[in-house]
Design a protein around this motif. Sequence first.
Motif, mmCIF file in Angstrom:
data_model
loop_
_atom_site.group_PDB
_atom_site.id
_atom_site.type_symbol
_atom_site.label_atom_id
_atom_site.label_comp_id
_atom_site.label_asym_id
_atom_site.label_seq_id
_atom_site.Cartn_x
_atom_site.Cartn_y
_atom_site.Cartn_z
ATOM 1 N N THR A 1 32.519 40.945 36.950
ATOM 2 C CA THR A 1 33.793 40.631 36.302
ATOM 3 C C THR A 1 33.768 39.300 35.558
ATOM 4 N N MET A 2 32.693 38.547 35.655
ATOM 5 C CA MET A 2 32.612 37.270 34.947
ATOM 6 C C MET A 2 32.491 37.511 33.447
ATOM 7 N N SER A 3 33.275 36.801 32.657
ATOM 8 C CA SER A 3 33.260 36.982 31.208
ATOM 9 C C SER A 3 31.963 36.449 30.609
ATOM 10 N N ASP A 4 31.664 36.897 29.391
ATOM 11 C CA ASP A 4 30.465 36.427 28.712
ATOM 12 C C ASP A 4 30.522 34.921 28.470
ATOM 13 N N ARG A 5 31.709 34.403 28.140
ATOM 14 C CA ARG A 5 31.830 32.968 27.869
ATOM 15 C C ARG A 5 31.596 32.155 29.141
ATOM 16 N N ALA A 6 32.161 32.607 30.262
ATOM 17 C CA ALA A 6 31.956 31.889 31.528
ATOM 18 C C ALA A 6 30.491 31.924 31.934
ATOM 19 N N LEU A 7 29.850 33.085 31.767
ATOM 20 C CA LEU A 7 28.443 33.209 32.134
ATOM 21 C C LEU A 7 27.579 32.341 31.226
ATOM 22 N N ALA A 8 27.954 32.254 29.951
ATOM 23 C CA ALA A 8 27.219 31.395 29.019
ATOM 24 C C ALA A 8 27.318 29.933 29.448
ATOM 25 N N LYS A 9 28.464 29.540 29.970
ATOM 26 C CA LYS A 9 28.631 28.159 30.424
ATOM 27 C C LYS A 9 27.748 27.871 31.626
ATOM 28 N N PHE A 10 27.602 28.838 32.520
ATOM 29 C CA PHE A 10 26.768 28.637 33.705
ATOM 30 C C PHE A 10 25.286 28.584 33.351
ATOM 31 N N GLU B 1 20.927 37.988 33.940
ATOM 32 C CA GLU B 1 20.886 39.376 34.415
ATOM 33 C C GLU B 1 21.312 39.463 35.879
ATOM 34 N N ARG B 2 20.804 38.545 36.673
ATOM 35 C CA ARG B 2 21.128 38.579 38.104
ATOM 36 C C ARG B 2 22.602 38.248 38.347
ATOM 37 N N ILE B 3 23.142 37.311 37.579
ATOM 38 C CA ILE B 3 24.547 36.930 37.762
ATOM 39 C C ILE B 3 25.465 38.064 37.337
ATOM 40 N N ILE B 4 25.137 38.758 36.249
ATOM 41 C CA ILE B 4 25.957 39.891 35.806
ATOM 42 C C ILE B 4 26.017 40.954 36.893
ATOM 43 N N THR B 5 24.889 41.186 37.558
ATOM 44 C CA THR B 5 24.855 42.179 38.635
ATOM 45 C C THR B 5 25.696 41.734 39.829
ATOM 46 N N ALA B 6 25.633 40.444 40.154
ATOM 47 C CA ALA B 6 26.368 39.930 41.320
ATOM 48 C C ALA B 6 27.845 39.705 41.012
ATOM 49 N N PHE B 7 28.154 39.312 39.765
ATOM 50 C CA PHE B 7 29.526 39.008 39.367
ATOM 51 C C PHE B 7 29.868 39.772 38.089
ATOM 52 N N GLN C 1 26.941 32.724 23.932
ATOM 53 C CA GLN C 1 27.790 33.827 24.372
ATOM 54 C C GLN C 1 27.293 35.162 23.828
ATOM 55 N N GLN C 2 26.801 35.169 22.584
ATOM 56 C CA GLN C 2 26.287 36.410 21.990
ATOM 57 C C GLN C 2 25.047 36.900 22.732
ATOM 58 N N THR C 3 24.230 35.953 23.194
ATOM 59 C CA THR C 3 23.031 36.320 23.954
ATOM 60 C C THR C 3 23.420 36.974 25.270
ATOM 61 N N VAL C 4 24.414 36.415 25.928
ATOM 62 C CA VAL C 4 24.882 36.986 27.197
ATOM 63 C C VAL C 4 25.433 38.389 26.973
ATOM 64 N N ALA C 5 26.200 38.568 25.889
ATOM 65 C CA ALA C 5 26.764 39.883 25.588
ATOM 66 C C ALA C 5 25.651 40.908 25.358
ATOM 67 N N GLY C 6 24.581 40.497 24.670
ATOM 68 C CA GLY C 6 23.453 41.396 24.438
ATOM 69 C C GLY C 6 22.743 41.778 25.730
ATOM 70 N N ILE C 7 22.594 40.814 26.637
ATOM 71 C CA ILE C 7 21.970 41.099 27.938
ATOM 72 C C ILE C 7 22.822 42.079 28.725
ATOM 73 N N ARG C 8 24.144 41.899 28.702
ATOM 74 C CA ARG C 8 25.045 42.796 29.442
ATOM 75 C C ARG C 8 24.957 44.228 28.908
ATOM 76 N N GLN C 9 24.855 44.361 27.599
ATOM 77 C CA GLN C 9 24.794 45.698 26.995
ATOM 78 C C GLN C 9 23.521 46.444 27.382
ATOM 79 N N ARG C 10 22.434 45.696 27.607
ATOM 80 C CA ARG C 10 21.161 46.344 27.946
ATOM 81 C C ARG C 10 21.056 46.705 29.418
ATOM 82 N N LEU C 11 21.930 46.151 30.241
ATOM 83 C CA LEU C 11 21.901 46.450 31.679
ATOM 84 C C LEU C 11 22.663 47.738 31.975
#
Length: 322
Positions: free
Chosen positions: A136-145, A128-134, A150-160
Amino acid sequence: MSTVPDLANEDRADHFLPLQRYISEHCVSLPIESLLPADSPRLNGESKEHVRLIAELDDEPQPIIVHQQSLRVIDGMHRLRARAERGDTTIRARYFTGSDSEAFLFAVQSNTQHGLPLTREDRRAAAERIITAFPTMSDRALAKFTGLAQQTVAGIRQRLPPTRSGEARIGVDGRARPVNPKENRRIAEAYLQENPHASLREIARAANISPSTAQDVRRRATLQHGSPDPRARQRPALSPVDGSGSGPEQLRHLELLARDPSVRHTDTGRMLVQWLRLTAAISKNQSVIVNSVPEHCSAIAARAMRVCMAHLEEFATKLEQR
């Protein structure tokens, strides 16, 4: 030490990758009392049991990572606590020179690669914090970090709450890709219709797509509507290499090309000659080949041949434009 990538390249936008470029080459010895606690992705702080386990080891721990501007620990709080518990007053460290947001991103990345694993709650909060700070980072890149799916990251992004991430996101390889590729393809098709002479690079830049995607758009347009280039439709069709008309002339040109030292002494040159000879052989024996194709495969073979023709047409156009 990693070098800073060239951000002038229009196909790259890796302003946060790779983070290793911010790590200093040499270690320094820092007083433990001068260091500030980490801005850690661990919601519950350090594990006392893990600190005691490290303190009992005789091995020299790896250097910790410290933010140079704030002297805040980025990676290695368990090692720092262990050294303090053993009575040490200094610890080996390397400086990190990036921003605060990049420091947190590096902390998350480090804790997913070694040491005490982050909990699922830690990873989700970090995402959640990384999506706010970055944004433009893709879900796949954020999942790697973060080590999340990747699906979990996409779900978190949709709720923000929506962020201004633009029409593109940056992937693991540092390349910017459109969020809605179908819309960008539509833009490329429209641009190609208005600018039939445009190069693949121009189409890619106009629609914010990769040159390979632009090539696919042009190939599909050629298969569906014929060549979008009026010059291609005006070109006289080549006579088949069947021994009559201009066939011998074409074969003579092919042999001249094959005997040219600058062609036959290179791998790509020999590949070109073999390609042209195979094309000539297919043209010469097209009646036999057509009759040998099973009826139920005729339509598939025809579509495949048209794709090959589109590639050949584009190849010939590029040679003429040199």
